[in-house]
Structures are given as C-alpha cells and as structure tokens.
Motif scaffolding. Structure first.
Motif, PDB file in Angstrom:
ATOM      1  N   GLY A 179     122.882  23.382  59.225  1.00  0.00           N
ATOM      2  CA  GLY A 179     121.905  22.357  59.612  1.00  0.00           C
ATOM      3  C   GLY A 179     122.544  21.110  60.190  1.00  0.00           C
ATOM      4  N   ALA A 180     123.804  21.234  60.633  1.00  0.00           N
ATOM      5  CA  ALA A 180     124.530  20.059  61.149  1.00  0.00           C
ATOM      6  C   ALA A 180     124.063  19.676  62.552  1.00  0.00           C
ATOM      7  N   ASP A 182     134.453  26.535  76.766  1.00  0.00           N
ATOM      8  CA  ASP A 182     135.592  26.536  75.834  1.00  0.00           C
ATOM      9  C   ASP A 182     136.667  27.512  76.299  1.00  0.00           C
ATOM     10  N   LYS A 217     133.190  26.992  70.198  1.00  0.00           N
ATOM     11  CA  LYS A 217     131.923  27.307  69.531  1.00  0.00           C
ATOM     12  C   LYS A 217     131.453  28.683  69.979  1.00  0.00           C
ATOM     13  N   PRO A 223     138.849  23.205  69.934  1.00  0.00           N
ATOM     14  CA  PRO A 223     137.639  23.541  69.189  1.00  0.00           C
ATOM     15  C   PRO A 223     136.758  24.467  70.039  1.00  0.00           C
ATOM     16  N   THR A 267     124.829  19.101  74.609  1.00  0.00           N
ATOM     17  CA  THR A 267     124.828  17.630  74.536  1.00  0.00           C
ATOM     18  C   THR A 267     126.111  17.012  75.102  1.00  0.00           C
ATOM     19  N   GLY A 268     127.233  17.710  74.992  1.00  0.00           N
ATOM     20  CA  GLY A 268     128.514  17.123  75.406  1.00  0.00           C
ATOM     21  C   GLY A 268     128.954  15.998  74.483  1.00  0.00           C
ATOM     22  N   GLN A 269     128.388  15.935  73.277  1.00  0.00           N
ATOM     23  CA  GLN A 269     128.697  14.813  72.374  1.00  0.00           C
ATOM     24  C   GLN A 269     129.856  15.099  71.424  1.00  0.00           C
ATOM     25  N   VAL A 270     130.030  16.378  71.075  1.00  0.00           N
ATOM     26  CA  VAL A 270     130.955  16.702  69.987  1.00  0.00           C
ATOM     27  C   VAL A 270     132.404  16.283  70.294  1.00  0.00           C
ATOM     28  N   THR A 293     128.634  17.867  62.819  1.00  0.00           N
ATOM     29  CA  THR A 293     129.543  18.892  63.366  1.00  0.00           C
ATOM     30  C   THR A 293     130.884  18.258  63.705  1.00  0.00           C
ATOM     31  N   THR A 343     128.300  22.656  75.504  1.00  0.00           N
ATOM     32  CA  THR A 343     128.002  24.053  75.173  1.00  0.00           C
ATOM     33  C   THR A 343     126.786  24.501  75.975  1.00  0.00           C
TER      34      THR A 343
HETATM   35  C1  LIG Z   1     118.817  18.766  63.021  1.00  0.00           C
HETATM   36  C2  LIG Z   1     119.741  19.796  63.624  1.00  0.00           C
HETATM   37  C3  LIG Z   1     120.105  20.908  62.869  1.00  0.00           C
HETATM   38  C4  LIG Z   1     120.961  21.870  63.405  1.00  0.00           C
HETATM   39  N1  LIG Z   1     121.317  22.957  62.670  1.00  0.00           N
HETATM   40  C5  LIG Z   1     122.165  23.878  63.155  1.00  0.00           C
HETATM   41  C6  LIG Z   1     122.568  25.008  62.399  1.00  0.00           C
HETATM   42  O1  LIG Z   1     122.162  25.181  61.252  1.00  0.00           O
HETATM   43  N2  LIG Z   1     123.407  25.915  62.975  1.00  0.00           N
HETATM   44  C7  LIG Z   1     123.882  25.738  64.246  1.00  0.00           C
HETATM   45  O2  LIG Z   1     124.654  26.567  64.736  1.00  0.00           O
HETATM   46  N3  LIG Z   1     123.526  24.672  64.986  1.00  0.00           N
HETATM   47  C8  LIG Z   1     122.681  23.738  64.488  1.00  0.00           C
HETATM   48  N4  LIG Z   1     122.300  22.690  65.239  1.00  0.00           N
HETATM   49  C9  LIG Z   1     122.882  22.545  66.554  1.00  0.00           C
HETATM   50  C10 LIG Z   1     124.214  21.808  66.366  1.00  0.00           C
HETATM   51  O3  LIG Z   1     124.025  20.482  66.059  1.00  0.00           O
HETATM   52  C11 LIG Z   1     124.987  21.838  67.648  1.00  0.00           C
HETATM   53  O4  LIG Z   1     125.071  23.141  68.104  1.00  0.00           O
HETATM   54  C12 LIG Z   1     126.404  21.346  67.413  1.00  0.00           C
HETATM   55  O5  LIG Z   1     126.412  20.080  66.807  1.00  0.00           O
HETATM   56  C13 LIG Z   1     127.169  21.265  68.688  1.00  0.00           C
HETATM   57  O6  LIG Z   1     126.475  20.491  69.616  1.00  0.00           O
HETATM   58  P1  LIG Z   1     126.420  20.986  71.089  1.00  0.00           P
HETATM   59  O7  LIG Z   1     126.128  22.449  71.065  1.00  0.00           O
HETATM   60  O8  LIG Z   1     125.552  20.095  71.876  1.00  0.00           O
HETATM   61  O9  LIG Z   1     127.958  20.816  71.518  1.00  0.00           O
HETATM   62  P2  LIG Z   1     128.631  19.918  72.704  1.00  0.00           P
HETATM   63  O10 LIG Z   1     128.727  18.540  72.242  1.00  0.00           O
HETATM   64  O11 LIG Z   1     127.869  20.194  73.975  1.00  0.00           O
HETATM   65  O12 LIG Z   1     130.019  20.659  72.709  1.00  0.00           O
HETATM   66  C14 LIG Z   1     131.168  20.082  73.343  1.00  0.00           C
HETATM   67  C15 LIG Z   1     132.415  20.786  72.848  1.00  0.00           C
HETATM   68  O13 LIG Z   1     132.614  20.525  71.449  1.00  0.00           O
HETATM   69  C16 LIG Z   1     133.196  21.665  70.821  1.00  0.00           C
HETATM   70  N5  LIG Z   1     132.245  22.182  69.802  1.00  0.00           N
HETATM   71  C17 LIG Z   1     130.910  21.992  69.728  1.00  0.00           C
HETATM   72  N6  LIG Z   1     130.409  22.601  68.636  1.00  0.00           N
HETATM   73  C18 LIG Z   1     131.446  23.209  68.019  1.00  0.00           C
HETATM   74  C19 LIG Z   1     131.577  24.012  66.837  1.00  0.00           C
HETATM   75  N7  LIG Z   1     130.538  24.316  66.061  1.00  0.00           N
HETATM   76  N8  LIG Z   1     132.805  24.471  66.508  1.00  0.00           N
HETATM   77  C20 LIG Z   1     133.890  24.164  67.274  1.00  0.00           C
HETATM   78  N9  LIG Z   1     133.827  23.419  68.394  1.00  0.00           N
HETATM   79  C21 LIG Z   1     132.619  22.938  68.756  1.00  0.00           C
HETATM   80  C22 LIG Z   1     133.456  22.687  71.934  1.00  0.00           C
HETATM   81  O14 LIG Z   1     134.738  22.456  72.452  1.00  0.00           O
HETATM   82  C23 LIG Z   1     132.389  22.311  72.959  1.00  0.00           C
HETATM   83  O15 LIG Z   1     132.699  22.734  74.259  1.00  0.00           O
HETATM   84  C24 LIG Z   1     121.438  21.709  64.737  1.00  0.00           C
HETATM   85  C25 LIG Z   1     121.050  20.587  65.486  1.00  0.00           C
HETATM   86  C26 LIG Z   1     120.208  19.646  64.942  1.00  0.00           C
HETATM   87  C27 LIG Z   1     119.812  18.483  65.787  1.00  0.00           C
END
Ligand SMILES: Cc1cc2nc3c(=O)[nH]c(=O)nc-3n(C[C@H](O)[C@H](O)[C@H](O)COP(=O)(O)OP(=O)(O)OC[C@H]3O[C@@H](n4cnc5c(N)ncnc54)[C@H](O)[C@@H]3O)c2cc1C
Length: 263
Positions: A92-93, A39, A9, A7, A126-129, A98, A121
């Motif tokens: 808005g995810a 990534d 981003k 995955p 967050t490192g949560q995904v 996500t 990222t």
């Molecule tokens: C209320 C709210 C609304 C939001 N709305 C938006 C929005 O409209 N648009 C937007 O871009 N962001 C939005 N965000 C931010 C979005 O939630 C995060 O960018 C996304 O969930 C990934 O979290 P992170 O960047 O902390 O990823 P981390 O958890 O730090 O990522 C860890 C790993 O997960 C994988 N990963 C993470 N995100 C993705 C992805 N999208 N696709 C594929 N692999 C991925 C990658 O391998 C990455 O290295 C919003 C956040 C909140 C709290």
C-alpha cells in the motif's frame, strides 16, 4: 571501481493489464509481469560503466515475492548482486513510502557512488521515486538524463527537459534518472541466464531495516496519498465534418475549426 545501485520495478505488461475501477487500482494479476522498460535503460547504463571502468552493480526492487523474477532477469543482463524488499508492511506504499523504503535499504547496503533509476515507470508513471530517494539520502540528483558525457572523477551528463539541453556536472555520490534515449538495452546472455537461475536473491523485510528506518514510514502507514477515484477516459473517435459552402462565413467557420484543432 564504482559501486552502482539500480532500483528496478516489476510492472505489468501495460498492453494487457486491466483496471479495477471499483477498487481504484491496477489489477496486476490480469497481465504478465516484466521489468519496467525504463529500468532496462538504467541497468544498461550501469553495465556500460562497469565494462569501461569496473564496478559492482546491485539491483534492488520493492514488491511482492514474484518480483524475484525481475531481479533474476537483471542478473542475466549484467547485474552482480540483488536485494528484494518484500514484506506485508511495505504494501500500500505511495511514492513517498516506496522511496523511503528503497533509500533505507540503500543505506543498509553501505557505501555507494552512483544510483541509476529509470525516468519513470509505465504503470505508476510519476517519475517521483528517483528524486525522492536522493532527497532521503541527502545526495544530489539529475533527472531526464539522455547521455553520459563523462564518468571519472566527476559525473558529467546531458539532461533534456522541456525542449532544452543542459550539461550538468556533479560529484559522487549522485543519483541520476535516465530516459530511453540514453542507450538500447542488451538482451540477456545465455550464460547470464544460467547463472541468474542459480543465484541467491537477498530478501529483506521491515525487520531487516529496523535498525535504520522507522517502521511507521513504510507501506500504507507511511503514505499520505489517497486515491479517491480511478477512471478510464472515454476514447473519442474521429469526427468528420464536411463544409460545402464557399461563403465568407463558411471560410471563417473552417478557420475557427482549424484554430480549435491547433489549440
Ligand atoms: C495510496 C497508494 C497505494 C499504493 N499501493 C500499492 C501497492 O500496494 N502495491 C504496489 O505495487 N503499488 C502501490 N501503489 C503504487 C506505488 O505507489 C507506486 O507504484 C510506486 O510508489 C512507484 O511509483 P511510480 O510507479 O510512479 O514510480 P516512478 O517514480 O515513476 O519510478 C521512477 C523510478 O524509480 C524506481 N522505482 C520505482 N518504484 C520502484 C520499486 N517498487 N522498486 C524499485 N525501484 C522502483 C525505478 O528505477 C523507476 O524507474 C500505491 C499508490 C498509492 C498512491
């Protein structure tokens, strides 16, 4: 032959990006977009495994249409296939929505052995995904992986967390989240770039996932997180202080100042 999913981003260049403090969001239009640097390490780990053992690497990204360029970049660096998840319903995810969307798409892709994520990222940070994807899929995960010791019948990795090193063994399928220490990502090859330009990018929206996912768990609807405020902390400049006195009180004052600095 391993079926590996990476995955990725697309993130804004964080040295250029501006923040919209009124709306509480990152102004993504204010900077050029690139693959999240962590990534690239995940993709490089996948390519190295493929070179050694054979395999198919599928990269998957959730984001706006422009994220297609990140997927083409991934193809030019050794990925074989790509899926772009793009739909207004995904907007808005938060991390929960996500990871749910990504996990649903991975389910739709079918059988897999290994998912390799970046540690975090550079924008959301967050490192949560990664771990959340594993939870949605009901598979084990190892985060903060800095070395692949063995990839064969089992996966053996080194995980570095809070100053400690752990040797962890897992069966497949498994998800790992890798740190920057795992490798140095290669540059795209010229042939890779040419092939990537012509490649078809599979694009799925909410409709394509409807047979395996609940629509109410995508995007804003599926996001329990609320951002109340976004602020940029004021930068504190260096504060010089000159101690001229040599009395015991002055020495005590200096000692206290040093302890405060250390603490
Ligand atoms: C209320 C709210 C609304 C939001 N709305 C938006 C929005 O409209 N648009 C937007 O871009 N962001 C939005 N965000 C931010 C979005 O939630 C995060 O960018 C996304 O969930 C990934 O979290 P992170 O960047 O902390 O990823 P981390 O958890 O730090 O990522 C860890 C790993 O997960 C994988 N990963 C993470 N995100 C993705 C992805 N999208 N696709 C594929 N692999 C991925 C990658 O391998 C990455 O290295 C919003 C956040 C909140 C709290």
């Amino acid at each position: 032959m391993l079926r590996i999913i990476v995955p990725i981003k697309q993130v804004p260049d964080m040295s250029q990006v501006k923040f919209d403090t009124e709306e509480g969001r990152v102004d993504r239009s204010s900077a050029a977009a690139e693959i999240n640097p962590f990534d690239l390490n995940a993709l490089e780990a996948a390519v190295q495994i493929k070179e050694k053992l054979g395999g198919i690497i599928t990269t998957i990204s959730m984001g706006p249409r422009q994220a297609e360029s990140a997927l083409r970049d991934a193809l030019s660096r050794g990925a074989d296939d790509t899926v772009l998840l793009t739909d207004r319903a995904f907007a808005g995810a938060d991390t929960l929505a996500t990871s749910y969307t990504l996990a649903s798409a991975i389910r739709k892709l079918g059988e897999f052995d290994l998912i390799i994520c970046g540690e975090k990222t550079v924008d959301g940070d967050t490192g949560q995904v990664g771990p959340q994807i594993a939870e949605h899929l009901g598979i084990p995960h190892v985060a903060y992986v800095s070395k692949l010791e063995e990839v064969g019948e089992k996966l053996v990795v080194v995980c570095e967390m809070e100053g400690e090193r752990y040797l962890i063994e897992s069966d497949f399928p498994v998800l790992i989240a890798v740190t920057k220490d795992i490798n140095t990502p290669r540059l795209p090859s010229l042939r890779g770039k040419l092939n990537a330009r012509k490649a078809e990018i599979k694009t799925w929206g909410a409709e394509e996932l409807s047979s395996i996912a609940e629509k109410g768990r995508f995007g804003t609807q599926g996001s329990p997180t609320r951002v109340h405020r976004i602020t940029i902390p004021a930068e504190e400049g260096r504060k010089g202080r000159i101690f001229r006195d040599t009395s015991d009180e002055a020495i005590e004052e200096i000692t206290n100042a040093l302890y405060r600095y250390k603490g």
